[in-house]
Design an enzyme around this catalytic site. Structure first.
Site, PDB file in Angstrom:
ATOM      1  N   ARG A  37      85.122  17.671  -0.233  1.00 53.06           N
ATOM      2  CA  ARG A  37      86.091  18.431   0.563  1.00 53.06           C
ATOM      3  C   ARG A  37      87.157  19.094  -0.317  1.00 53.06           C
ATOM      4  NH1 ARG A  37      86.847  14.794   6.021  1.00 53.06           N
ATOM      5  NH2 ARG A  37      85.129  15.785   7.108  1.00 53.06           N
ATOM      6  N   LYS A 201      75.312   8.602  22.148  1.00 53.38           N
ATOM      7  CA  LYS A 201      75.394   8.719  23.612  1.00 53.38           C
ATOM      8  C   LYS A 201      75.294  10.148  24.126  1.00 53.38           C
ATOM      9  CE  LYS A 201      78.357   4.735  24.269  1.00 53.38           C
ATOM     10  NZ  LYS A 201      79.720   4.322  24.617  1.00 53.38           N
ATOM     11  N   GLY A 354      79.460  14.762  11.074  1.00 51.07           N
ATOM     12  CA  GLY A 354      79.662  13.895   9.910  1.00 51.07           C
ATOM     13  C   GLY A 354      78.457  13.031   9.592  1.00 51.07           C
ATOM     14  N   GLY A 377      83.731  16.875  14.753  1.00 52.84           N
ATOM     15  CA  GLY A 377      84.236  17.256  16.080  1.00 52.84           C
ATOM     16  C   GLY A 377      84.374  18.758  16.221  1.00 52.84           C
TER      17      GLY A 377
HETATM   18  P1  AMP Z   1      77.122  10.206  17.177  1.00 50.59           P
HETATM   19  O1  AMP Z   1      78.472   9.899  16.571  1.00 50.59           O
HETATM   20  O2  AMP Z   1      77.132  10.292  18.660  1.00 50.59           O
HETATM   21  O3  AMP Z   1      76.436  11.366  16.496  1.00 50.59           O
HETATM   22  O4  AMP Z   1      76.237   8.935  16.898  1.00 50.59           O
HETATM   23  C1  AMP Z   1      75.863   8.497  15.634  1.00 50.59           C
HETATM   24  C2  AMP Z   1      75.487   7.064  15.749  1.00 50.59           C
HETATM   25  O5  AMP Z   1      74.431   6.921  16.662  1.00 50.59           O
HETATM   26  C3  AMP Z   1      75.014   6.457  14.453  1.00 50.59           C
HETATM   27  O6  AMP Z   1      75.991   5.568  13.998  1.00 50.59           O
HETATM   28  C4  AMP Z   1      73.721   5.738  14.838  1.00 50.59           C
HETATM   29  O7  AMP Z   1      73.662   4.421  14.344  1.00 50.59           O
HETATM   30  C5  AMP Z   1      73.798   5.717  16.354  1.00 50.59           C
HETATM   31  N1  AMP Z   1      72.447   5.646  16.964  1.00 50.59           N
HETATM   32  C6  AMP Z   1      71.408   6.446  16.727  1.00 50.59           C
HETATM   33  N2  AMP Z   1      70.335   6.061  17.422  1.00 50.59           N
HETATM   34  C7  AMP Z   1      70.687   4.971  18.137  1.00 50.59           C
HETATM   35  C8  AMP Z   1      70.011   4.116  19.044  1.00 50.59           C
HETATM   36  N3  AMP Z   1      68.719   4.307  19.336  1.00 50.59           N
HETATM   37  N4  AMP Z   1      70.694   3.096  19.590  1.00 50.59           N
HETATM   38  C9  AMP Z   1      71.987   2.908  19.284  1.00 50.59           C
HETATM   39  N5  AMP Z   1      72.706   3.691  18.424  1.00 50.59           N
HETATM   40  C10 AMP Z   1      72.068   4.706  17.861  1.00 50.59           C
END
Ligand code: AMP
Length: 399
Positions: A37, A201, A354, A377
């Site tokens: 960065r 999620k 990220g 974000g």
């Molecule tokens: P996000 O910040 O929403 O992009 O989510 C990233 C996170 O999603 C990472 O830390 C992953 O460990 C988690 N992740 C990915 N696949 C799964 C899954 N099948 N179940 C639970 N967590 C997950």
């Protein structure tokens, strides 16, 4: 949308305030573990040096409790800037106290003053007017080069812009590149345009999915969010991550995709585990056969092949979110293989967020991607179709 850019305003010999994003990872001894960065801010800083500017640099770092805390000081950043730029960096003792304002006042052409962590002051995140005014009082020109925080209406990003006219504020090279790249890819992509969306999620990326479904030709869904869609279609997903309240929304998105002729891909198999644990017993299984009480923590081998095949004719690929719990080796294979498939494609490839940026570094595919966004974000909000508060003030009138 036309952004006012640094190269189009007159900065020669002026005092320039550059909002940077020096929020770099550090270890417990305050060693910078990744200075990307800082290095990506150098273009703008050097351009100002070459134009005989006096330069004031400002950034946040971590989440201090709005008072001075040594571990959040920007002193290590000053040291690294000194190494990279091979010139002295004046380190301010604070952000906007009298002595710092004096220092800024007497700053000469070619000199660089680094303010202390903006978040040592409570006015920063509250977008306080007085604080923003003091920051603005230091310089003739304001440059925003901090893409990663441009979705926040903070004093150094948004409030400060009110004190500069259109000819005295602009986007730095990094910010301009990020904004234009995303704008171009979302509004004018070469088709087929494929989005790969993963992560934990659905709730975190609902707006992203809503906006993308009407822009892309295919959507591939992986990660934890896939299970809400799979359950919505009547699958039994065991203990996998599901947001039951979003099932109607998941169905709505899939129906919209169908109406628009957008191909919507979901995993056909997963790596399921007995527990969310790197030592847990795990095995690949089809979606139909996820054992009761087990959870899917990665996409399976058949899905990896399926997704790779769906990517083959892509001309543009946008990827945000890992395909599984990539932090644990056992559940990193799906994300790794998708990373290789994206890297090997001839498409324009954009990686945002990220985690995903982190992932392609780990897989060694970083150099093969067309563009890796520095802001998590902020890049999501751009994909949602929003104009970021820090960018709005830099957009030229009537465009
Ligand atoms: P996000 O910040 O929403 O992009 O989510 C990233 C996170 O999603 C990472 O830390 C992953 O460990 C988690 N992740 C990915 N696949 C799964 C899954 N099948 N179940 C639970 N967590 C997950």
């Amino acid at each position: 949308m036309k952004l006012q850019e640094i190269k189009n305003i007159n900065i020669s010999g002026k005092k320039v305030f550059i909002r940077c994003d020096f929020n770099v990872p550090m270890d417990e001894y305050s060693n910078i573990t990744d200075d990307r960065r800082i290095r990506s801010a150098l273009n703008t800083i050097r351009y100002c040096i070459d134009h005989d500017c006096a330069i004031i640099l400002a950034s946040h770092f971590g989440r201090p409790k709005e008072v001075y805390e040594e571990k959040y000081s920007l002193k290590p950043i000053a040291k690294r800037l000194h190494t990279l730029l091979k010139q002295d960096i004046l380190m301010a003792k604070n952000v906007v106290e009298e002595d710092t304002l004096e220092q800024a006042k007497h700053l000469k052409s070619g000199e660089i003053l680094l303010l202390e962590n903006l978040r040592f002051h409570k006015g920063e995140t509250k977008n306080d007017e007085e604080f923003a005014k003091k920051l603005a009082s230091m310089a003739d020109i304001y440059i925003n080069d901090a893409f990663g925080v441009s979705h926040r209406a903070h004093a150094s990003v948004e409030g400060i812009t009110k004190y500069f006219d259109k000819e005295s504020k602009a986007a730095g090279f990094l910010l301009a590149k990020e904004i234009q790249f995303f704008h171009h890819i979302i509004e004018n992509p070469k088709r087929p345009f494929v989005a790969i969306i993963g992560g934990s999620k659905v709730s975190g990326k609902l707006e992203v999915l809503n906006n993308l479904v009407s822009k892309v030709d295919k959507i591939l869904i992986g990660g934890g969010m896939a299970f809400t869609f799979l359950k919505a279609l009547g699958n039994n997903v065991g203990n996998s991550l599901v947001e039951d309240d979003l099932i109607p929304e998941a169905l709505r998105i899939m129906n919209k995709a169908k109406e628009l002729g957008v191909k919507f891909y979901l995993p056909v198999d997963v790596v399921a585990a007995e527990a969310f644990d790197k030592e847990a017993f795990a095995k690949p299984t089809t979606i139909q056969e996820i054992p009761k009480n087990w959870m899917g923590l990665d996409i399976g081998p058949a899905t990896t092949l399926l997704f790779a095949q769906a990517l083959e004719d892509a001309h543009t690929i946008l990827w945000n979110g890992p395909m599984g719990v990539y932090e644990m080796d056992k559940f990193a294979k799906g994300s790794t293989k998708i990373s290789h498939a994206v890297a090997a494609s001839y498409a324009t490839t954009v990686v945002g967020g990220g985690d995903t940026a982190d992932l392609v570094r780990i897989t060694g595919d970083e150099d093969e991607m067309t563009f890796i966004s520095t802001g998590g974000g902020a890049s999501l909000e751009l994909i949602e179709g929003k104009i970021l508060p820090g960018v709005k003030a830099l957009v030229l009138d009537g465009e």
